[in-house]
Design a protein around this motif. Structure first.
Motif, mmCIF file in Angstrom:
data_model
loop_
_atom_site.group_PDB
_atom_site.id
_atom_site.type_symbol
_atom_site.label_atom_id
_atom_site.label_comp_id
_atom_site.label_asym_id
_atom_site.label_seq_id
_atom_site.Cartn_x
_atom_site.Cartn_y
_atom_site.Cartn_z
ATOM 1 N N ARG A 99 1.205 -4.659 3.206
ATOM 2 C CA ARG A 99 2.291 -3.595 2.924
ATOM 3 C C ARG A 99 2.699 -2.538 4.022
ATOM 4 O O ARG A 99 3.605 -1.876 3.913
ATOM 5 N N MET A 100 1.888 -2.540 5.093
ATOM 6 C CA MET A 100 2.083 -1.691 6.024
ATOM 7 C C MET A 100 3.197 -2.030 6.976
ATOM 8 O O MET A 100 3.703 -3.060 7.044
ATOM 9 N N SER A 101 3.883 -1.069 7.595
ATOM 10 C CA SER A 101 5.120 -1.170 8.267
ATOM 11 C C SER A 101 4.582 -1.897 9.694
ATOM 12 O O SER A 101 3.564 -1.904 10.124
ATOM 13 N N PRO A 102 5.392 -2.766 10.277
ATOM 14 C CA PRO A 102 5.120 -3.235 11.466
ATOM 15 C C PRO A 102 4.590 -2.175 12.758
ATOM 16 O O PRO A 102 3.635 -2.551 13.207
ATOM 17 N N PRO A 136 -0.021 2.675 -2.256
ATOM 18 C CA PRO A 136 -0.205 2.405 -1.058
ATOM 19 C C PRO A 136 -0.236 3.331 0.040
ATOM 20 O O PRO A 136 -1.025 3.805 0.777
ATOM 21 N N GLU A 137 0.836 4.324 -0.070
ATOM 22 C CA GLU A 137 0.832 5.410 0.794
ATOM 23 C C GLU A 137 -0.236 6.591 0.580
ATOM 24 O O GLU A 137 -0.741 7.008 1.598
ATOM 25 N N MET A 196 -7.852 -4.367 0.241
ATOM 26 C CA MET A 196 -7.558 -4.144 1.961
ATOM 27 C C MET A 196 -6.684 -4.962 2.369
ATOM 28 O O MET A 196 -5.432 -4.539 3.220
ATOM 29 N N ARG A 197 -6.694 -6.444 2.194
ATOM 30 C CA ARG A 197 -5.539 -7.114 2.744
ATOM 31 C C ARG A 197 -4.095 -6.793 2.270
ATOM 32 O O ARG A 197 -3.295 -6.902 3.061
ATOM 33 N N GLU A 198 -4.078 -6.599 1.084
ATOM 34 C CA GLU A 198 -2.710 -6.397 0.311
ATOM 35 C C GLU A 198 -2.327 -4.977 0.962
ATOM 36 O O GLU A 198 -1.069 -4.995 1.235
#
Length: 188
Positions: free
Chosen positions: A98-101, A44-45, A92-94
């Motif tokens: 996983r993104m930080s707030p 993801p990164e 894209m939703r996943e």
């Protein structure tokens, strides 16, 4: 708003094809399927880093070049099969989940600025298109979407819930609302 974000992220991914091909000049442009396979192998990164690089490259282009790239991306997106589109949206939703707030808030702020800069006619067209997506879903998909939204809402703090409700109520300027004035109560 979610649809707008998905569309922009999809545009970024599709733009990466064009920019990678332009950079290599001799390498043929990979197909959407090949790109999706490559994206699946990334962390993801790495995907987030690639998207950010794509955004920066797009920002360096002239408005005419950006418009041309968006046209190309839209055409390639429309040529995808419904299954490929669903897979792309799911990925894209996943990634978004996983993104930080902080990253999510930053993306939301960018989208908000983009939305505020849109002329009312374009906003109305976009709103109609987004409502069309909901109507095109099957009953099972709508139920799943409502369930996801409910779970997300249940996990929110009371302050986040109030902010969400206030944002939803105050989302549109009065001139954009068909049929008159908005029914907006001040948030507490």
């Amino acid at each position: 708003m979610n649809t707008i974000l998905k569309t922009i992220i999809a545009a970024g991914i599709i733009a990466s094809f064009s920019l990678n091909a332009t950079a290599a000049e001799t390498a043929p442009m990979p197909s959407m399927q090949e790109h999706m396979e490559r994206m699946k192998t990334m962390t993801p990164e790495e995907r987030a880093k690639e998207r950010e690089e794509m955004r920066q490259k797009m920002q360096e282009m002239t408005p005419e070049q950006r418009a041309e790239k968006r046209r190309e991306m839209r055409e390639s997106f429309e040529q995808m099969s419904p299954e490929e589109r669903r897979a792309m949206h799911k990925t894209m939703r996943e990634d978004r989940q996983r993104m930080s707030p902080e990253e999510r808030a930053r993306d939301h702020e960018k989208m908000r600025e983009h939305w505020d800069k849109m002329p009312p006619e374009e906003r109305a067209a976009m709103r109609g298109k987004m409502q069309g997506y909901g109507q095109d879903m099957s009953a099972e998909e709508r139920a799943e979407r409502r369930r996801e939204m409910r779970e997300r809402f249940d996990k929110m703090s009371p302050q986040e819930r109030r902010k969400l409700k206030r944002d939803m109520q105050c989302d549109l300027p009065p001139t954009d609302i068909p049929g008159g004035k908005p029914n907006v109560a001040p948030a507490k």
